[in-house]
Design a protein around this motif. Structure first.
Motif, PDB file in Angstrom:
ATOM      1  N   ARG A  59       0.829  -1.214   0.000  1.00 52.37           N
ATOM      2  CA  ARG A  59       0.000   0.000   0.000  1.00 52.37           C
ATOM      3  C   ARG A  59       0.863   1.263   0.000  1.00 52.37           C
ATOM      4  NH1 ARG A  59      -3.635  -2.958   3.958  1.00 52.37           N
ATOM      5  NH2 ARG A  59      -5.188  -3.886   2.582  1.00 52.37           N
ATOM      6  N   GLU A  60       1.990   1.195   0.726  1.00 50.20           N
ATOM      7  CA  GLU A  60       2.901   2.342   0.736  1.00 50.20           C
ATOM      8  C   GLU A  60       3.449   2.593  -0.667  1.00 50.20           C
ATOM      9  OE1 GLU A  60       5.780   1.286   3.716  1.00 50.20           O
ATOM     10  OE2 GLU A  60       4.442   1.837   5.365  1.00 50.20           O
ATOM     11  N   TYR A  65       3.396   6.024  -5.451  1.00 43.95           N
ATOM     12  CA  TYR A  65       3.289   6.127  -6.915  1.00 43.95           C
ATOM     13  C   TYR A  65       1.949   5.516  -7.321  1.00 43.95           C
ATOM     14  CZ  TYR A  65       4.816   6.284 -11.764  1.00 43.95           C
ATOM     15  OH  TYR A  65       4.927   6.581 -13.096  1.00 43.95           O
ATOM     16  N   PRO A  66       0.864   6.288  -7.221  1.00 40.88           N
ATOM     17  CA  PRO A  66      -0.497   5.769  -7.414  1.00 40.88           C
ATOM     18  C   PRO A  66      -0.756   5.055  -8.739  1.00 40.88           C
ATOM     19  CG  PRO A  66      -0.573   7.983  -6.496  1.00 40.88           C
ATOM     20  CD  PRO A  66       0.857   7.707  -6.847  1.00 40.88           C
ATOM     21  N   ALA A  67      -0.011   5.371  -9.771  1.00 46.19           N
ATOM     22  CA  ALA A  67      -0.245   4.740 -11.076  1.00 46.19           C
ATOM     23  C   ALA A  67      -0.062   3.224 -11.023  1.00 46.19           C
ATOM     24  CB  ALA A  67       0.682   5.339 -12.125  1.00 46.19           C
ATOM     25  N   ILE A  68       0.767   2.741 -10.099  1.00 44.44           N
ATOM     26  CA  ILE A  68       1.027   1.296 -10.064  1.00 44.44           C
ATOM     27  C   ILE A  68      -0.198   0.496  -9.639  1.00 44.44           C
ATOM     28  CG2 ILE A  68       3.481   1.656  -9.610  1.00 44.44           C
ATOM     29  CD1 ILE A  68       3.035   0.574  -6.792  1.00 44.44           C
ATOM     30  N   LYS A  69      -1.141   1.143  -8.968  1.00 46.34           N
ATOM     31  CA  LYS A  69      -2.343   0.439  -8.523  1.00 46.34           C
ATOM     32  C   LYS A  69      -3.160  -0.109  -9.693  1.00 46.34           C
ATOM     33  CE  LYS A  69      -2.933   2.936  -4.204  1.00 46.34           C
ATOM     34  NZ  LYS A  69      -3.822   3.818  -3.437  1.00 46.34           N
ATOM     35  N   GLY A  70      -2.976   0.464 -10.851  1.00 44.46           N
ATOM     36  CA  GLY A  70      -3.688  -0.001 -12.034  1.00 44.46           C
ATOM     37  C   GLY A  70      -2.957  -1.103 -12.784  1.00 44.46           C
ATOM     38  N   VAL A  73       0.337  -6.509 -12.188  1.00 44.81           N
ATOM     39  CA  VAL A  73       1.197  -7.142 -11.186  1.00 44.81           C
ATOM     40  C   VAL A  73       0.824  -6.647  -9.785  1.00 44.81           C
ATOM     41  CG1 VAL A  73       3.094  -5.470 -11.438  1.00 44.81           C
ATOM     42  CG2 VAL A  73       3.566  -7.762 -10.562  1.00 44.81           C
ATOM     43  N   TYR A  74       0.473  -5.380  -9.642  1.00 42.77           N
ATOM     44  CA  TYR A  74       0.032  -4.846  -8.349  1.00 42.77           C
ATOM     45  C   TYR A  74      -1.264  -5.533  -7.919  1.00 42.77           C
ATOM     46  CZ  TYR A  74      -1.328  -1.542  -4.694  1.00 42.77           C
ATOM     47  OH  TYR A  74      -1.695  -0.979  -3.493  1.00 42.77           O
ATOM     48  N   LYS A  75      -2.202  -5.618  -8.852  1.00 40.24           N
ATOM     49  CA  LYS A  75      -3.484  -6.253  -8.545  1.00 40.24           C
ATOM     50  C   LYS A  75      -3.291  -7.717  -8.153  1.00 40.24           C
ATOM     51  CE  LYS A  75      -6.026  -3.290 -11.759  1.00 40.24           C
ATOM     52  NZ  LYS A  75      -6.765  -3.271 -13.026  1.00 40.24           N
ATOM     53  N   HIS A  76      -2.395  -8.407  -8.853  1.00 46.52           N
ATOM     54  CA  HIS A  76      -2.133  -9.818  -8.563  1.00 46.52           C
ATOM     55  C   HIS A  76      -1.538  -9.990  -7.159  1.00 46.52           C
ATOM     56  CE1 HIS A  76      -1.026 -13.994  -9.229  1.00 46.52           C
ATOM     57  NE2 HIS A  76       0.168 -13.687  -8.733  1.00 46.52           N
ATOM     58  N   VAL A  77      -0.544  -9.188  -6.828  1.00 45.61           N
ATOM     59  CA  VAL A  77       0.085  -9.282  -5.508  1.00 45.61           C
ATOM     60  C   VAL A  77      -0.927  -8.933  -4.426  1.00 45.61           C
ATOM     61  CG1 VAL A  77       1.898  -8.351  -4.014  1.00 45.61           C
ATOM     62  CG2 VAL A  77       2.395  -8.839  -6.401  1.00 45.61           C
ATOM     63  N   ASP A  78      -1.706  -7.887  -4.644  1.00 46.66           N
ATOM     64  CA  ASP A  78      -2.713  -7.476  -3.664  1.00 46.66           C
ATOM     65  C   ASP A  78      -3.741  -8.586  -3.444  1.00 46.66           C
ATOM     66  OD1 ASP A  78      -3.899  -5.514  -1.911  1.00 46.66           O
ATOM     67  OD2 ASP A  78      -5.456  -5.248  -3.434  1.00 46.66           O
ATOM     68  N   LYS A  79      -4.189  -9.201  -4.523  1.00 48.00           N
ATOM     69  CA  LYS A  79      -5.167 -10.280  -4.413  1.00 48.00           C
ATOM     70  C   LYS A  79      -4.557 -11.490  -3.699  1.00 48.00           C
ATOM     71  CE  LYS A  79      -8.357 -13.118  -7.044  1.00 48.00           C
ATOM     72  NZ  LYS A  79      -8.906 -13.457  -8.344  1.00 48.00           N
ATOM     73  N   SER A  80      -3.331 -11.794  -4.004  1.00 51.27           N
ATOM     74  CA  SER A  80      -2.638 -12.914  -3.368  1.00 51.27           C
ATOM     75  C   SER A  80      -2.552 -12.699  -1.854  1.00 51.27           C
ATOM     76  CB  SER A  80      -1.238 -13.055  -3.962  1.00 51.27           C
ATOM     77  OG  SER A  80      -0.497 -14.035  -3.312  1.00 51.27           O
ATOM     78  N   MET A  81      -2.214 -11.489  -1.442  1.00 52.96           N
ATOM     79  CA  MET A  81      -2.115 -11.190  -0.015  1.00 52.96           C
ATOM     80  C   MET A  81      -3.492 -11.155   0.646  1.00 52.96           C
ATOM     81  SD  MET A  81       1.085  -8.636   0.462  1.00 52.96           S
ATOM     82  CE  MET A  81       0.907  -7.576  -0.936  1.00 52.96           C
TER      83      MET A  81
END
Length: 104
Positions: A59-60, A65-70, A73-81
């Motif tokens: 989340r930090e 760098y808010p663009a990475i939320k889209g 790979v960010y979505k995949h890691v977030d979902k995995s966690m």
């Protein structure tokens, strides 16, 4: 000719993407390490704390760098966690002494 501003932005995106992929690799290593823990040695409270710290770091990165939320790979890691956060309490329940005689 390329716009110097676009080149700079692309360079920053590549750096952020590299950081994010390295973070994903680190998370995957942590989860792989958990698979090697013997059942009797599982401490779900520690695992949950580790997972929460990892999610906070992600989340930090998204906040910095808010663009990475889209990015996928960010979505995949977030979902995995998020999935791990749902599974760990179930593992805690299964690890309980009270459930063992009936189910093991």
């Amino acid at each position: 000719l390329s716009n110097p501003r676009e080149i700079g932005e692309t360079r920053i995106e590549i750096e952020q993407l590299t950081i994010l992929w390295n973070f994903k690799r680190d998370v995957d290593k942590v989860y792989e390490g958990w698979k090697k823990i013997l059942w009797k040695d599982v401490n779900t409270n520690d695992l949950e704390d580790q997972n929460k710290r990892l999610r906070k770091k992600l989340r930090e990165k998204g906040g910095a760098y808010p663009a990475i939320k889209g990015w996928e790979v960010y979505k995949h890691v977030d979902k995995s966690m998020a999935n791990m956060a749902m599974v760990l309490p179930l593992i805690f329940d299964l690890h309980s002494d009270s459930i063992r005689p009936r189910h093991w």
